[in-house]
Write a protein that holds these residues in place. Structure first.
Motif, PDB file in Angstrom:
ATOM      1  N   LEU A   1      36.424  46.007  43.419  1.00 41.66           N
ATOM      2  CA  LEU A   1      37.542  45.204  42.924  1.00 41.66           C
ATOM      3  C   LEU A   1      38.887  45.912  43.035  1.00 41.66           C
ATOM      4  CD1 LEU A   1      35.901  43.561  39.770  1.00 41.66           C
ATOM      5  CD2 LEU A   1      35.865  42.800  42.156  1.00 41.66           C
TER       6      LEU A   1
ATOM      7  N   ARG B   1      42.361  47.032  44.255  1.00 43.32           N
ATOM      8  CA  ARG B   1      43.343  46.236  45.002  1.00 43.32           C
ATOM      9  C   ARG B   1      44.092  47.110  46.018  1.00 43.32           C
ATOM     10  NH1 ARG B   1      44.523  41.101  42.662  1.00 43.32           N
ATOM     11  NH2 ARG B   1      43.490  40.830  40.651  1.00 43.32           N
TER      12      ARG B   1
ATOM     13  N   ASP C   1      45.492  47.326  37.302  1.00 41.56           N
ATOM     14  CA  ASP C   1      44.396  46.972  38.192  1.00 41.56           C
ATOM     15  C   ASP C   1      43.089  47.480  37.593  1.00 41.56           C
ATOM     16  OD1 ASP C   1      42.584  46.514  40.238  1.00 41.56           O
ATOM     17  OD2 ASP C   1      43.538  47.866  41.670  1.00 41.56           O
TER      18      ASP C   1
ATOM     19  N   ARG D   1      39.379  36.255  38.934  1.00 39.03           N
ATOM     20  CA  ARG D   1      40.561  36.809  39.594  1.00 39.03           C
ATOM     21  C   ARG D   1      41.352  35.712  40.288  1.00 39.03           C
ATOM     22  NH1 ARG D   1      39.976  41.866  43.761  1.00 39.03           N
ATOM     23  NH2 ARG D   1      40.312  43.301  42.060  1.00 39.03           N
TER      24      ARG D   1
END
Length: 187
Positions: free
Chosen positions: A92, A94, A162, A185
């Motif tokens: 996950l 970013r 994040d 998300r």
């Protein structure tokens, strides 16, 4: 596999672990190949790395420990301007977080990303850490390199918005939680 190296930092994706906690939690096979929203965990991590625009290297040969994996990956990208050490089980993370850690290496020897006070990955190291990283062995990773740089006042704890920097897949429960976070998300 690896993109061309330059003076910019290289993202080192570590995919050598045995995933013992994942197996102990009831998982089967490699946690990096476990399906997350229909795709292997490692594919999600690689997608973020490719999207960040930095050069990268996938270290997937079997190694005795995290320190050995980091040393091998740094050796493969020896001429880089620095390294972002990213375990392959952070699906996950970013792309902008990877870029933020890389940018902070312009003024700090080590960059430790955090989310809500919790340390995560990728941990960034500038080129001054090369020799120390190449000497790493065993299960401890680069903790001693971080401690030495912290003692010299050369470490930045970088707060990022994040949760992906702290969302790793170690158990089946982690995989389910990541699936929920991914579905929640916004694009």
């Amino acid at each position: 596999m690896a993109k061309s190296e330059s003076a910019s930092p290289v993202v080192l994706i570590l995919a050598s672990g045995r995933g013992e906690r994942f197996l102990a939690s009831g998982g089967s096979g490699s946690k990096l190949q476990a399906l997350l929203a229909g795709r292997p965990v490692l594919d999600w991590t690689l997608e973020a790395v490719k999207a960040c625009g930095l050069p990268w290297h996938l270290e997937d040969a079997g190694h005795a420990g995290m320190g050995d994996s980091i040393a091998a990956a740094v050796a493969a990208a020896r001429e880089a301007g620095g390294w972002l050490v990213l375990p392959g089980d952070l699906p996950l993370v970013r792309p902008q977080s990877l870029r933020a850690v890389a940018a902070a290496l312009a003024t700090h020897a080590v960059v430790l990303p955090r989310h809500l006070g919790q340390r995560g990955h990728p941990v960034g190291f500038d080129a001054s850490c090369r020799e120390a990283l190449l000497k790493l062995r065993g299960p401890q990773g680069a903790q001693e390199v971080v401690r030495a740089q912290a003692a010299a006042g050369r470490v930045l704890e970088l707060d990022l918005d994040d949760a992906g920097v702290v969302t790793d897949i170690d158990t089946l429960q982690d995989l389910r939680a990541a699936e929920q976070a991914l579905s929640a998300r916004s694009p």
